[in-house]
Every structure is written in C-alpha cells, then in structure tokens.
Design an enzyme around this catalytic site. Structure first.
Site, PDB file in Angstrom:
ATOM      1  N   HIS A 266      -8.478  10.672   2.813  1.00  0.00           N
ATOM      2  CA  HIS A 266      -8.094   9.581   1.898  1.00  0.00           C
ATOM      3  C   HIS A 266      -8.255  10.084   0.472  1.00  0.00           C
ATOM      4  CE1 HIS A 266      -7.729   5.720   0.011  1.00  0.00           C
ATOM      5  NE2 HIS A 266      -7.430   5.175   1.181  1.00  0.00           N
TER       6      HIS A 266
ATOM      7  N   ARG B 233      -1.051   9.079   9.006  1.00  0.00           N
ATOM      8  CA  ARG B 233      -0.950   7.636   9.266  1.00  0.00           C
ATOM      9  C   ARG B 233      -0.515   6.875   8.027  1.00  0.00           C
ATOM     10  NH1 ARG B 233      -4.996   3.234   8.689  1.00  0.00           N
ATOM     11  NH2 ARG B 233      -6.452   4.777   7.911  1.00  0.00           N
TER      12      ARG B 233
ATOM     13  N   HIS C 258     -11.050  10.691   6.365  1.00  0.00           N
ATOM     14  CA  HIS C 258     -10.896   9.243   6.533  1.00  0.00           C
ATOM     15  C   HIS C 258     -10.478   8.821   7.941  1.00  0.00           C
ATOM     16  CE1 HIS C 258     -10.212   5.139   5.409  1.00  0.00           C
ATOM     17  NE2 HIS C 258      -8.914   5.206   5.635  1.00  0.00           N
TER      18      HIS C 258
ATOM     19  N   GLU D 148       0.857  -1.186   0.000  1.00  0.00           N
ATOM     20  CA  GLU D 148       0.000   0.000   0.000  1.00  0.00           C
ATOM     21  C   GLU D 148       0.894   1.237   0.000  1.00  0.00           C
ATOM     22  OE1 GLU D 148      -4.125  -1.472   2.011  1.00  0.00           O
ATOM     23  OE2 GLU D 148      -2.717  -0.567   3.378  1.00  0.00           O
TER      24      GLU D 148
ATOM     25  N   ARG E 127      -0.794   9.061   1.704  1.00  0.00           N
ATOM     26  CA  ARG E 127      -2.132   9.608   1.462  1.00  0.00           C
ATOM     27  C   ARG E 127      -2.202  11.131   1.429  1.00  0.00           C
ATOM     28  NH1 ARG E 127      -5.327   5.427   5.379  1.00  0.00           N
ATOM     29  NH2 ARG E 127      -5.029   3.717   3.930  1.00  0.00           N
TER      30      ARG E 127
HETATM   31  C1  LIG Z   1     -13.483   2.728   5.136  1.00  0.00           C
HETATM   32  C2  LIG Z   1     -12.333   2.504   6.069  1.00  0.00           C
HETATM   33  C3  LIG Z   1     -11.293   1.661   5.705  1.00  0.00           C
HETATM   34  C4  LIG Z   1     -10.217   1.442   6.571  1.00  0.00           C
HETATM   35  N1  LIG Z   1      -9.232   0.565   6.199  1.00  0.00           N
HETATM   36  C5  LIG Z   1      -8.247   0.297   7.083  1.00  0.00           C
HETATM   37  C6  LIG Z   1      -7.265  -0.706   6.784  1.00  0.00           C
HETATM   38  O1  LIG Z   1      -7.311  -1.341   5.748  1.00  0.00           O
HETATM   39  N2  LIG Z   1      -6.290  -0.924   7.710  1.00  0.00           N
HETATM   40  C7  LIG Z   1      -6.210  -0.234   8.888  1.00  0.00           C
HETATM   41  O2  LIG Z   1      -5.289  -0.474   9.666  1.00  0.00           O
HETATM   42  N3  LIG Z   1      -7.136   0.692   9.178  1.00  0.00           N
HETATM   43  C8  LIG Z   1      -8.153   0.964   8.335  1.00  0.00           C
HETATM   44  N4  LIG Z   1      -9.093   1.894   8.663  1.00  0.00           N
HETATM   45  C9  LIG Z   1      -9.036   2.535   9.975  1.00  0.00           C
HETATM   46  C10 LIG Z   1      -9.456   1.550  11.051  1.00  0.00           C
HETATM   47  O3  LIG Z   1     -10.520   0.765  10.569  1.00  0.00           O
HETATM   48  C11 LIG Z   1      -9.935   2.263  12.307  1.00  0.00           C
HETATM   49  O4  LIG Z   1      -9.048   3.257  12.693  1.00  0.00           O
HETATM   50  C12 LIG Z   1     -10.046   1.284  13.467  1.00  0.00           C
HETATM   51  O5  LIG Z   1     -10.773   0.155  13.082  1.00  0.00           O
HETATM   52  C13 LIG Z   1     -10.717   1.959  14.640  1.00  0.00           C
HETATM   53  O6  LIG Z   1     -11.062   0.981  15.576  1.00  0.00           O
HETATM   54  P1  LIG Z   1     -11.643   1.437  16.969  1.00  0.00           P
HETATM   55  O7  LIG Z   1     -11.871   0.181  17.742  1.00  0.00           O
HETATM   56  O8  LIG Z   1     -10.781   2.457  17.577  1.00  0.00           O
HETATM   57  O9  LIG Z   1     -13.033   2.180  16.622  1.00  0.00           O
HETATM   58  P2  LIG Z   1     -14.326   1.655  15.852  1.00  0.00           P
HETATM   59  O10 LIG Z   1     -14.067   0.398  15.155  1.00  0.00           O
HETATM   60  O11 LIG Z   1     -14.855   2.775  15.063  1.00  0.00           O
HETATM   61  O12 LIG Z   1     -15.357   1.341  17.039  1.00  0.00           O
HETATM   62  C14 LIG Z   1     -15.920   2.361  17.829  1.00  0.00           C
HETATM   63  C15 LIG Z   1     -16.927   1.759  18.792  1.00  0.00           C
HETATM   64  O13 LIG Z   1     -17.280   2.738  19.771  1.00  0.00           O
HETATM   65  C16 LIG Z   1     -18.680   2.716  19.977  1.00  0.00           C
HETATM   66  N5  LIG Z   1     -19.085   4.028  20.494  1.00  0.00           N
HETATM   67  C17 LIG Z   1     -18.768   5.265  20.027  1.00  0.00           C
HETATM   68  N6  LIG Z   1     -19.325   6.220  20.795  1.00  0.00           N
HETATM   69  C18 LIG Z   1     -20.009   5.583  21.767  1.00  0.00           C
HETATM   70  C19 LIG Z   1     -20.824   6.017  22.858  1.00  0.00           C
HETATM   71  N7  LIG Z   1     -21.056   7.313  23.126  1.00  0.00           N
HETATM   72  N8  LIG Z   1     -21.404   5.095  23.654  1.00  0.00           N
HETATM   73  C20 LIG Z   1     -21.222   3.756  23.409  1.00  0.00           C
HETATM   74  N9  LIG Z   1     -20.453   3.285  22.387  1.00  0.00           N
HETATM   75  C21 LIG Z   1     -19.863   4.190  21.585  1.00  0.00           C
HETATM   76  C22 LIG Z   1     -19.257   2.382  18.618  1.00  0.00           C
HETATM   77  O14 LIG Z   1     -20.584   1.929  18.732  1.00  0.00           O
HETATM   78  C23 LIG Z   1     -18.242   1.313  18.152  1.00  0.00           C
HETATM   79  O15 LIG Z   1     -18.616   0.066  18.704  1.00  0.00           O
HETATM   80  C24 LIG Z   1     -10.169   2.114   7.807  1.00  0.00           C
HETATM   81  C25 LIG Z   1     -11.213   2.955   8.173  1.00  0.00           C
HETATM   82  C26 LIG Z   1     -12.292   3.165   7.326  1.00  0.00           C
HETATM   83  C27 LIG Z   1     -13.392   4.080   7.750  1.00  0.00           C
END
Ligand SMILES: Cc1cc2nc3c(=O)[nH]c(=O)nc-3n(C[C@H](O)[C@H](O)[C@H](O)COP(=O)(O)OP(=O)(O)OC[C@H]3O[C@@H](n4cnc5c(N)ncnc54)[C@H](O)[C@@H]3O)c2cc1C
Length: 486
Positions: A228, A371, A336, A114, A275
């Site tokens: 992105h 990132r 993104h 990538e 990016r």
């Molecule tokens: C389209 C896309 C493609 C991506 N591709 C990649 C990739 O290929 N590789 C990579 O490394 N990263 C990628 N990323 C980034 C990566 O997916 C995210 O940064 C990472 O998954 C975030 O994980 P997280 O657990 O921090 O948050 P999230 O997975 O967003 O989870 C957040 C959680 O918090 C909960 N929540 C939020 N607010 C509250 C509240 N007030 N009360 C209760 N619950 C709450 C939500 O319900 C959810 O369950 C991508 C992101 C996107 C959007």
C-alpha cells in the site's frame, strides 16, 4: 469420545463469519479464531466494499474493466464476472443482517471513490467498514445454536483422515486437543507479518496457507504481494497504520520531500492510479530525490468534513501529533495484501477434496497481480458464500461422515530459539519490497530454506510461537522460490 463436526471453519474474519452464517441450523459447525474474535485484517478495513448497487452512473462492465486494469489483465475472467455480478446481492444480504453503511440525508447509501475505480462505488461505514461488518456478523454467529465458537484457539496442523480431517489445536487454556470434521474451510487471512512493516494485524502469519501446502494443496502466485503506498510513516512500529485510499479519493495530494506533487512524472491518473503504480512511483521518486520523506496533503478541505468522514484516521493521526486538517501526513509504502494464495476454483474448492479456502488466504484469481481497492471484502463475501453453497450441495447428495479415532497431540519438545521470526522479516523486507532485489532474493531463499529445515527437523515444542514461525518460514520460502525462478 472425540469432538466431531460437519464443518470446521478456521478463522472468524469476514470470510469465515459469512460462510458460517450461510449454513442451515442442522449443520454442526466449529469456528475458531487464534486470538481475540475481533483481531483480524477484516476489523482493520477502513475504505469499504466496492460494488455496483445501482446503475445511475455505473454498471457491471465498468467494475469488471477497472478490476482488470488494476490487475494487469492477469485476472481470471470467470471469477471476476462472478465477483461483480453476485457481489451486490451479498452486500444487500449483510445489510439485512444489520450492517450499516453511511447514508445521505435522504437515506441513500453514499459511495466514495478510490484509486483505480472509474466511478464512485465504494460503500462504507465511516472509515471503520470492516469492524462494522465483523461485529454485526459476530453477533449473528454467536446467536446460532449449531455454531460452536472457540476464541484464542490456534490450529497447529490439519491432517486427512477417512472422509474428512483431523485438526490439532492449542486451546484457550493452552491445552492440546484434536477435533474431527467432514469439511474444512480455511479462512485464515493474509501473510503481512512475514514483513518488517505491514498494515496487517498480528494474526496475519499465513497459517492456513502453510497448512494447505502441507496437505498437498496447490498454492498459486504467492509472490503477488500488494504494497500500500500510504501507510503512516512511523518506523518504530511493526504494524503500520493505514491512511486509506479514500483520503486520496476525497482529493488528497501526494507530495515529495520538497512538498511538491510528483505523480505526473509517473502516471496520468496521478494520485488515483492503482496501488502498485503509486507505490512504485514513491520508491522511484525517493531514489530521484534521495529522501524517504513523503506526505499526503488534504488540508484544503473543510475540517468538519474531514473529521466526520475520517474519524478513526484523524484520531489516530492526532495521537501521532498530526492534525489532518492542518498538517501534512507523513506516509511511506508498506506490505498490505496478498493476491495469491491457496488455489481454488469458482466454488472455493482447493485441489484437496473437502478442503475449501476463502478470503485473503485463497487465490480465486479475481485480483490478477494487483488488487483493486475495496475488492477484497467483496471477494470474501462472494466466495465464502459459494464455498458454503458447494458444501451444502455435497451434503444434499449424501455424504460420508468423517471417521474419528482416539488421538491427543503431543506438543513436547525443545523451546524455539529467539530471533528466527526477526531474521525472516528482515530477509523479506530487503529482498522483496515493492521493487525486488534479485541478488537478495537468491541469498534470502537459501537462508530461509535452512531455517525451514531446522524448524521441521529440530524437535521443537509445538507452541503458538513455533507454529507461526513455521508458517512465516514456509510463506517466505514459497514467495522467494517463485521470484527466484522468475
Ligand atoms: C489496514 C487494512 C485496511 C483494509 N481496507 C480494506 C478495505 O477498505 N476494503 C477491502 O475490501 N479490503 C480491505 N482490506 C483487506 C481486507 O480487510 C482483508 O483482505 C479481508 O478482511 C480478509 O478477510 P479474511 O476473513 O480472509 O481474513 P481475516 O479477517 O484476517 O481473518 C483471519 C482469521 O483467521 C484466524 N486464524 C488465522 N490463523 C489461524 C490459526 N492457525 N488457527 C485459528 N485461527 C486462525 C484469525 O484469528 C482470524 O480470525 C484492508 C486490510 C487491512 C490490513
């Protein structure tokens, strides 16, 4: 009798789920998700997880260097070192937990390239890597007797109490409730919904960052927002479908409105530049040509390879009338990812005792100001495990349990007026998109400050909508203030 837990985990994306699974089964955990359990940025991750699993043609130093180059050397050397060295074991651990990555005919894990990576080191599950990790970890979490799982449960607010926290909730049935926990891990994800166009899921309203800010935690580099370069260009939808970096990794060309490659004007790494460089190049090229029409072209590759390697992307493009094996894919940059967030140390501790932050809502410093692709799932794994290890150590040393008190939140008040969220999104889109507009930043800041004041002092009913609007206003305010102050 009030509900009491050892640990409250806010969020069930990869970071929340993986932290929950690191605890022993004598630790009582509540994990909440404000919407359906699979609705998260984690589930949307397409490309994969970057890590050095073997040393055939790669090593930790190269991954470290690539991370620093993408991050503009603004990265934290200590946390990047931890990320690249400890990450592979966490990836092996989720494989043991049942996560499947694509393998070749000899059963060897395949790796893709990538933007910004000098080696093929991204492990993937087709183009649905995040979803694969989420469903496997969710199944594990739901099988644990010590973990209570609350879906469609929104945390409105968290306050400090003796030896821990009280969290106020709007539960699945919209009932108000409070719970108490000795430790709290914020794993609430990103802030994409503060923009009009974003790849982020509907949950990405920055609630955890707002809650931490209100608790007095230090927030750092919130203006480090990643755009992105290649979201599918459909101006109707707010949530933009992402055309993964891996498509350029597999050889796609970027074309301007004249169907000409143009990256050579902006960077020697061409389509595989990081990016921020590619997004900026697209905006500058759009000013040069006077057109917002840009495309990805991968039509010269074998069609079966493309459909097999990118099943979700090709299917989603097909729904938009684009066959990736035959047609140019229309793209444009959009919001993104957030590199900044709740500032944490190498063990994911915030500046508030017993409060931890992991995943996209946290600022570990690993990403610098941009990132490197596929480093965020890795960060989510490594630093959520470290948060859990740290809490386990504190517990072993003998910890005071949270003190509870009778409390039911009062959510009565006036309904939220329409249009506030739309206004905040328009301000952000105009003021701070890829190349900031300082005048619009200054004016936007004043307007957002006024909205925030009204939300705080207006005696509005505490609803899901109100909480998310308050979060968006708080996030926009912190970002614009940071940019305005330079
Ligand atoms: C389209 C896309 C493609 C991506 N591709 C990649 C990739 O290929 N590789 C990579 O490394 N990263 C990628 N990323 C980034 C990566 O997916 C995210 O940064 C990472 O998954 C975030 O994980 P997280 O657990 O921090 O948050 P999230 O997975 O967003 O989870 C957040 C959680 O918090 C909960 N929540 C939020 N607010 C509250 C509240 N007030 N009360 C209760 N619950 C709450 C939500 O319900 C959810 O369950 C991508 C992101 C996107 C959007």
């Amino acid at each position: 009798m009030q509900e009491k837990y050892d640990v409250l985990i806010a969020g069930c994306g990869v970071s929340g789920l993986y932290s929950a699974l690191q605890f022993d089964e004598n630790v009582k955990i509540l994990i909440v998700s404000k919407r359906k359990d699979t609705l998260s940025n984690s589930s949307l991750a397409q490309g994969g997880v970057a890590c050095v699993l073997d040393f055939e043609n790669d090593n930790f130093d190269l991954h470290y260097k690539d991370t620093f180059i993408a991050g503009g050397n603004k990265n934290n050397p200590e946390t990047v070192d931890i990320l690249v060295h400890e990450g592979p074991d966490d990836v092996r651990n989720i494989i043991k937990m049942g996560v499947e990555f694509d393998t070749d005919e000899n059963g060897k894990i395949m790796k893709t390239l990538e933007g910004g990576h000098s080696r093929r080191r991204i492990v993937h599950h087709k183009d649905q890597t995040g979803y694969e990790i989420v469903i496997k970890l969710l199944a594990k979490v739901k099988s644990k007797p010590n973990i209570t799982f609350a879906e469609n449960t929104l945390i409105t607010n968290i306050v400090k109490v003796n030896s821990g926290f009280r969290a106020d909730l709007i539960c699945e049935n919209d009932e108000p409730k409070s719970v108490f926990a000795s430790y709290c891990i914020l794993a609430t994800g990103g802030i994409g919904r503060v923009y009009r166009y974003t790849t982020n899921s509907a949950i990405a309203t920055g609630d955890g960052i707002r809650i931490a800010y209100e608790l007095g935690a230090r927030i750092k580099n919130l203006s480090y927002v990643q755009f992105h370069p290649t979201a599918f260009n459909s101006p109707e939808g707010r949530e933009q479908f992402l055309i993964s970096e891996a498509v350029r990794g597999e050889g796609a060309y970027l074309l301007n409105c004249n169907k000409e490659r143009f990256m050579q004007r902006y960077d020697d790494r061409l389509e595989l530049a990081p990016r921020d460089v590619v997004s900026r190049a697209i905006i500058l090229e759009s000013r040069r040509t006077g057109s917002n029409n840009f495309y990805l072209d991968i039509t010269y590759k074998d069609k079966d390879f493309l459909y097999d390697r990118f099943p979700a992307i090709s299917e989603r493009c097909k729904q938009e009338g684009v066959d990736i094996a035959k047609d140019l894919i229309p793209i444009f940059p959009c919001q993104h990812y957030l590199m900044g967030g709740i500032d944490v140390d190498k063990n994911s501790r915030t500046t508030v005792p017993r409060l931890y932050a992991v995943g996209e809502c946290s600022h570990t410093g690993v990403h610098g100001n941009n990132r490197l692709a596929s480093n965020s799932l890795l960060e989510a794994l490594v630093f959520s495990r470290r948060a859990t290890d740290d809490i386990k150590l504190c517990m072993e040393k003998g910890f005071a349990e949270v003190e509870t008190a009778d409390f039911t939140p009062d959510y009565s008040g006036a309904p939220l007026p329409h249009g506030m969220r739309t206004e905040i999104r328009s301000i952000m889109q105009r003021a701070y998109f890829v190349i900031p507009d300082q005048g619009a930043v200054h004016n936007g800041l004043k307007r957002v400050e006024a909205i925030l004041k009204r939300l705080r002092n207006g005696h509005f009913a505490i609803t899901r909508d109100y909480c998310e609007c308050l979060s968006l206003a708080t996030i926009a305010f912190i970002i614009l203030r940071e940019v305005d102050e330079g």
